[in-house]
Scaffold this active site. Sequence first.
Site, PDB file in Angstrom:
ATOM      1  N   ASN A  38     -72.779  26.634  23.261  1.00  0.00           N
ATOM      2  CA  ASN A  38     -72.234  25.385  23.792  1.00  0.00           C
ATOM      3  C   ASN A  38     -71.496  25.614  25.107  1.00  0.00           C
ATOM      4  O   ASN A  38     -71.551  24.806  26.029  1.00  0.00           O
ATOM      5  CB  ASN A  38     -71.288  24.740  22.781  1.00  0.00           C
ATOM      6  CG  ASN A  38     -72.061  24.066  21.667  1.00  0.00           C
ATOM      7  OD1 ASN A  38     -73.184  23.605  21.884  1.00  0.00           O
ATOM      8  ND2 ASN A  38     -71.475  24.029  20.474  1.00  0.00           N
ATOM      9  N   GLU A  39     -70.812  26.753  25.140  1.00  0.00           N
ATOM     10  CA  GLU A  39     -70.091  27.119  26.352  1.00  0.00           C
ATOM     11  C   GLU A  39     -71.076  27.274  27.515  1.00  0.00           C
ATOM     12  O   GLU A  39     -70.853  26.795  28.622  1.00  0.00           O
ATOM     13  CB  GLU A  39     -69.368  28.443  26.097  1.00  0.00           C
ATOM     14  CG  GLU A  39     -68.260  28.765  27.056  1.00  0.00           C
ATOM     15  CD  GLU A  39     -67.522  30.022  26.586  1.00  0.00           C
ATOM     16  OE1 GLU A  39     -66.488  29.861  25.920  1.00  0.00           O
ATOM     17  OE2 GLU A  39     -67.993  31.128  26.859  1.00  0.00           O
ATOM     18  N   LEU A  40     -72.191  27.949  27.219  1.00  0.00           N
ATOM     19  CA  LEU A  40     -73.214  28.173  28.241  1.00  0.00           C
ATOM     20  C   LEU A  40     -73.741  26.850  28.789  1.00  0.00           C
ATOM     21  O   LEU A  40     -73.879  26.666  30.004  1.00  0.00           O
ATOM     22  CB  LEU A  40     -74.360  29.001  27.639  1.00  0.00           C
ATOM     23  CG  LEU A  40     -75.521  29.315  28.585  1.00  0.00           C
ATOM     24  CD1 LEU A  40     -75.057  30.185  29.730  1.00  0.00           C
ATOM     25  CD2 LEU A  40     -76.655  29.996  27.828  1.00  0.00           C
TER      26      LEU A  40
END
Lengths: 569, 162
Positions: B81-83
């Site tokens: 999700n961070e990516l």
Amino acid sequence: MIEKIAKDVSDKLNATPSKDFDAFVGLEFHIRELSSLLYLDYEQVRIVGICGPAGIGKTTIARALQSLLSSNFQRSCFMENVRGSLNIGLDEYGLKLDLQERLLSKIMNQKGMRIEHLGTIRDRLHDQKVLIILDDVNDLDLYALADQTTWFGPGSRIIVTTEDNELLQKHDINNVYHVDFPSRKEALEIFCRCAFRQSSAPDTILKLAERVTELCGNLPLGLCVIGSSLHGKTEDEWEILIRRLEISLDRDNEAQLRVGYDSLHENEQALFLSIAVFFNYKDRQLVMAMLLDSNLDVEYGLRTLANKSLIHISRNEKIVMHNLLQHVGRQAIQRQEPWKRHILIDADEICNVLENDTVSIPRSKLNHIVKIHRSYILCSRFLTFVIFFQDARIVSGISFDISRIGEVFLSERAFKRLCNLQFLRVFKTGYDEKNRVRIPENMEFPPRLRLLQWEAYPRRSLSLKLNLEYLVELDMEGSLLEKLWDGTQVSYHKFISLMMLYIFSLYSDVSTLTSGLHSAPCKSQEDVFVKFMVFKETSGSVKCYKSRRIGSESLPEFSRASFLLFLSA
Amino acid sequence: MASARTWRYNVFPSFHGGDIRKTFLSHLRKQFNSNGITMFDDQGIERSQTIAPALIQAIRESRISIVVLSKNYASSSWCLNELVEILKCKDVVMPIFYEVDPSDVRKQTGDFGKAFKNSCKSKTKEERQRWIQALIFVGNIAGEHSLKWFVCFRSTNFGAFF
């Protein structure tokens, strides 16, 4: 490894969108148009031309592009002043090698790279995604540096700027952006940015600003020069300048630049002319050393010229003058009365000075001649040089283009008369092997010479007496020279130290210099900007090869090469 | 022209804590410190399935982002999700392939792929699709923008290096 990542990250951080170009009016539009031509998503190599008249902003656009785009490429480089910095002493193949060496050194970030054949550029770059900007190129440059797209890795972009659209056509460069003149509104904004350091004029002076812009035409460089010259000036001074602009009959673009030059003080004009003729693209420190004790406050002068947009001091401390302004400088010299010229650039005039031993005429008589023959003087070359000789002592610089003259036999006493000559430059603008300058056995160089640049010097040694006391730069590229002086041999360290003495005396004492030279690497050497000859051994005979900048990095290379330097006892 | 703005951090790192926090990342942080490069430190931010607002804030306030793709990177939906978030708002993203082949990232194959498939269980199709897009994208940056990084990280054994 970790260090390498940190370095790469640091490089990326440095590539922030810069604010350097915010003041460039209309840049956003240019960039938008160019980005569709560059088509960055396209995987193949693409060469894009930027074409337009001198002074319209091609170089600035190219620089902005580099700062915006370089982070998308593995390597990028900006080759500035490609056309102007050619090494004329070389033949075509040598020139191409020289150009490729410079490009590769720059793009690989490795000083003084040597290559042996013209395929090297392809060998090194074909797998790299590069952004190369070739600023102001000619035919040969393009053949040498960007002849085939297969030289560069997929996705590479080559940007070429030139005034010559035909050149681009000849090289099949079809993606060309033609830089247009700014609109009236943009022209006013360019002017205001220079005159008021803001995008619009204060209401009180708006009418005047509009009037000046109208008179200036719409060449950005001209607008900048005029705008900057009016920065902080009173309304009266504006009126004076407006009148001057109105008087200048020819409304060509150079007319405004001329007004910019004319509004300088005498000292700054002298500095401007020296730069235009001798010191464009030279290091600032070098120029300071050249003009030391010239009664000019060089530091202040340079600042003034830069503030007036007449020169630009680059990030690596080079003094850059636009070639249009350089042309204005040369014209200004030609407009001076011949006997008032401090710098000589006209080849015929210089031939006369160097060739003839003429009896000088007393000043009173001279004035008489001038009065009587005023109408003749303009057309008679004979009178021109007679009158000129009267004041040979005021000549401080000679820039002698020998490509279009017949043979000239220098007189033995030629340089004796020019006792205040400081800058001597003899060069060719085209390559041929013909030697047109004959030098007598016993000629002496002027005693106060600071710059001696003599391309294709026709003799094997500098047997003539050359006073080292003032010399700052000696540049004898492509000459037949095998040794400098007959007499005692000195080590090249000593030689360099003599050459640098005067630069160093600017900021440090000489003892640190001489000791420093023997132990490379040495911090202080990095500040040294003397051109120096490297003699490279080629097939048994020693030839003067090329000059290199002296820095701690190139020093080991020097010591490997063989030197033949002699100094008269 | 991009408007001038000030950034709170130079670098936002995205990584799998278990794989590299104690090793590679700590070395990197040390080196960055000595080079004057500021890097966001996520200590103290609670891990959860959804990405914390504080992290989104940090991503937005960082000039560039480094994504260290290690073996277990894709095993964490948090990382993925961070990516996605990083790719949404950052212009400059530097992937580092830490003992991982870029083509495994692109195609979600090998150990990297296995870990990814695990994370995808019980996710909606949309979410999966977003992650796949993101991995294809960073996987391609390697060949496209940072070839030399790719080369140097594949050819060295980090264990031996430290």
